[in-house]
Scaffold this motif. Sequence first.
Motif, PDB file in Angstrom:
ATOM      1  N   THR A   1       0.829  -1.202   0.000  1.00 33.47           N
ATOM      2  CA  THR A   1       0.000   0.000   0.000  1.00 33.47           C
ATOM      3  C   THR A   1       0.862   1.249   0.000  1.00 33.47           C
ATOM      4  N   GLN A   2       1.884   1.267   0.826  1.00 32.62           N
ATOM      5  CA  GLN A   2       2.784   2.423   0.905  1.00 32.62           C
ATOM      6  C   GLN A   2       3.473   2.675  -0.433  1.00 32.62           C
ATOM      7  N   LYS A   3       3.991   1.622  -1.038  1.00 31.38           N
ATOM      8  CA  LYS A   3       4.733   1.780  -2.291  1.00 31.38           C
ATOM      9  C   LYS A   3       3.825   2.229  -3.435  1.00 31.38           C
TER      10      LYS A   3
ATOM     11  N   PRO B   1     -12.544  -4.597   2.922  1.00 24.78           N
ATOM     12  CA  PRO B   1     -11.707  -5.293   1.932  1.00 24.78           C
ATOM     13  C   PRO B   1     -10.273  -4.780   1.899  1.00 24.78           C
ATOM     14  N   VAL B   2     -10.056  -3.553   2.385  1.00 24.04           N
ATOM     15  CA  VAL B   2      -8.719  -2.946   2.356  1.00 24.04           C
ATOM     16  C   VAL B   2      -8.425  -2.407   3.752  1.00 24.04           C
ATOM     17  N   CYS B   3      -7.275  -2.782   4.307  1.00 28.74           N
ATOM     18  CA  CYS B   3      -6.937  -2.367   5.668  1.00 28.74           C
ATOM     19  C   CYS B   3      -6.319  -0.977   5.714  1.00 28.74           C
ATOM     20  N   PHE B   4      -5.380  -0.711   4.799  1.00 27.58           N
ATOM     21  CA  PHE B   4      -4.640   0.552   4.828  1.00 27.58           C
ATOM     22  C   PHE B   4      -5.138   1.488   3.724  1.00 27.58           C
ATOM     23  N   PRO B   5      -5.172   2.801   3.981  1.00 24.48           N
ATOM     24  CA  PRO B   5      -5.700   3.752   3.005  1.00 24.48           C
ATOM     25  C   PRO B   5      -4.926   3.707   1.686  1.00 24.48           C
ATOM     26  N   LEU B   6      -5.660   3.825   0.598  1.00 23.84           N
ATOM     27  CA  LEU B   6      -5.065   3.801  -0.735  1.00 23.84           C
ATOM     28  C   LEU B   6      -5.291   5.121  -1.456  1.00 23.84           C
TER      29      LEU B   6
ATOM     30  N   LEU C   1       4.034   5.608  -5.704  1.00 14.95           N
ATOM     31  CA  LEU C   1       4.154   5.554  -7.165  1.00 14.95           C
ATOM     32  C   LEU C   1       3.002   6.288  -7.847  1.00 14.95           C
ATOM     33  N   ALA C   2       1.792   6.149  -7.310  1.00 14.17           N
ATOM     34  CA  ALA C   2       0.638   6.834  -7.894  1.00 14.17           C
ATOM     35  C   ALA C   2       0.759   8.344  -7.761  1.00 14.17           C
ATOM     36  N   THR C   3       1.459   8.793  -6.735  1.00 14.54           N
ATOM     37  CA  THR C   3       1.653  10.235  -6.523  1.00 14.54           C
ATOM     38  C   THR C   3       2.767  10.789  -7.392  1.00 14.54           C
TER      39      THR C   3
ATOM     40  N   THR D   1      -3.201  -1.027 -10.456  1.00 14.49           N
ATOM     41  CA  THR D   1      -4.309  -1.850  -9.968  1.00 14.49           C
ATOM     42  C   THR D   1      -3.737  -2.931  -9.056  1.00 14.49           C
ATOM     43  N   ILE D   2      -4.433  -3.206  -7.954  1.00 14.92           N
ATOM     44  CA  ILE D   2      -4.068  -4.311  -7.068  1.00 14.92           C
ATOM     45  C   ILE D   2      -5.160  -5.369  -7.183  1.00 14.92           C
ATOM     46  N   LEU D   3      -4.750  -6.606  -7.483  1.00 10.32           N
ATOM     47  CA  LEU D   3      -5.683  -7.713  -7.680  1.00 10.32           C
ATOM     48  C   LEU D   3      -5.491  -8.734  -6.565  1.00 10.32           C
ATOM     49  N   THR D   4      -6.577  -9.111  -5.898  1.00  9.86           N
ATOM     50  CA  THR D   4      -6.495 -10.081  -4.794  1.00  9.86           C
ATOM     51  C   THR D   4      -7.228 -11.370  -5.148  1.00  9.86           C
TER      52      THR D   4
END
Length: 385
Positions: free
Chosen positions: A21-23, A49-54, A27-29, A36-39
């Motif tokens: 999430t951090q990386k 569904p997501v623990c850390f802010p994106l 990169l998006a910034t 895209t993140i696929l689970t």
Amino acid sequence: MNILYCIPSLYNAGGMERVLTQKVNWLATHTQHQYTILTTERVPEGGPPVCFPLNPRVQVAHLHIDFNADYTKPLWSKWFGHMRRMRTYRKALTDYIRTHHIDLCISLCGKEIAFLRHLPCRTIAELHFAKNQRQQLLMANHSGWFWSLLGRIRTWQLVRAVKPLERLVVLTETDKSDWQQAGCTNVVVIPNPCAIKDKGTRDNAQRSKTVLAVGRLHEQKGFDLLLQAWKDVQRDKVQGTKGWKFRIVGEGPKRAALETQMKELGLGNVELAGCSTDMQNEYSSASLFVLSSRYEGLPLALIEAMWCGVPCVAFDCPQGPAELLADGRGWLVSNGDIRALSTQIAYVMNHPDEAAVRAGKAQDYAQATYSEAVIMPLWIQLIEP
């Protein structure tokens, strides 16, 4: 460029999820690529569904393959279920890449690693554990020749899977050497960046008499060993250790077992604190950090503790602690040696001046080596052709 990350889930408050999430947020910034993140795993009922802010620019997609559903089944039933889900996953991931015109797929070495080299795009794997992690995980929960052999086979399968990829990203130079000895010529080292931004810390006088451990409550982290070491410190009534408490920050499947062990050992000054939303405060309030892991890739919690100027003691497990705490930046103990760990904990408690010197060296090293400004440009160089 369209970049796809594959990870089992994002709902866990684990290190791998937090680092990804951090990386991706960074990169998006700082780039114009699409992320895209696929689970693959189903989100527990009622959970987020997501623990850390994106970053809003990062998309998330869920395939709900649910490999975890077969985890507790008998071995043969588990194998057949796994193979069926693997066929479903391979087709779904291939279709997703083609439909969404993905240019680069980066795997965090989940189930897709078995067929990653066959996907219709550029492929990179990033490994958050040491090369022999699959064998280490099996042997942490089982014993005997069968499980040892199975672990070696699993390691061989992983080596075979990553050899043809464009790049294999590992966390330490030691692990890179191990992969190269196995015949992999595509290995590069990019450590994980520290998630803590603030470079300031509290004065040592403001720290409480707290021994801190951080991580998922899992066999890997060795908290059962650490509880026994803490019991030894308390039992021996070492001078200077009175009034100290022990705090474990994290959550996971071993909570019940650890609670039972605490009762059996009669430990009333230990807290299983669960997850924390302010890790910088956790580190800055502690006077000693202990890493008791049986194995690691590059322990993020140890880097964070060093960043915040906490004196650190760690098992010399593979991989990471020996590199991080070299040159007088902390104390290493033989891996799994509970008695040596308790002795070292007591020593640090009673030598605050030496602890402060080593913590200062560790803090300077961590902030110079593991900041986003140092680490993330390496990822840009890697993903941009």
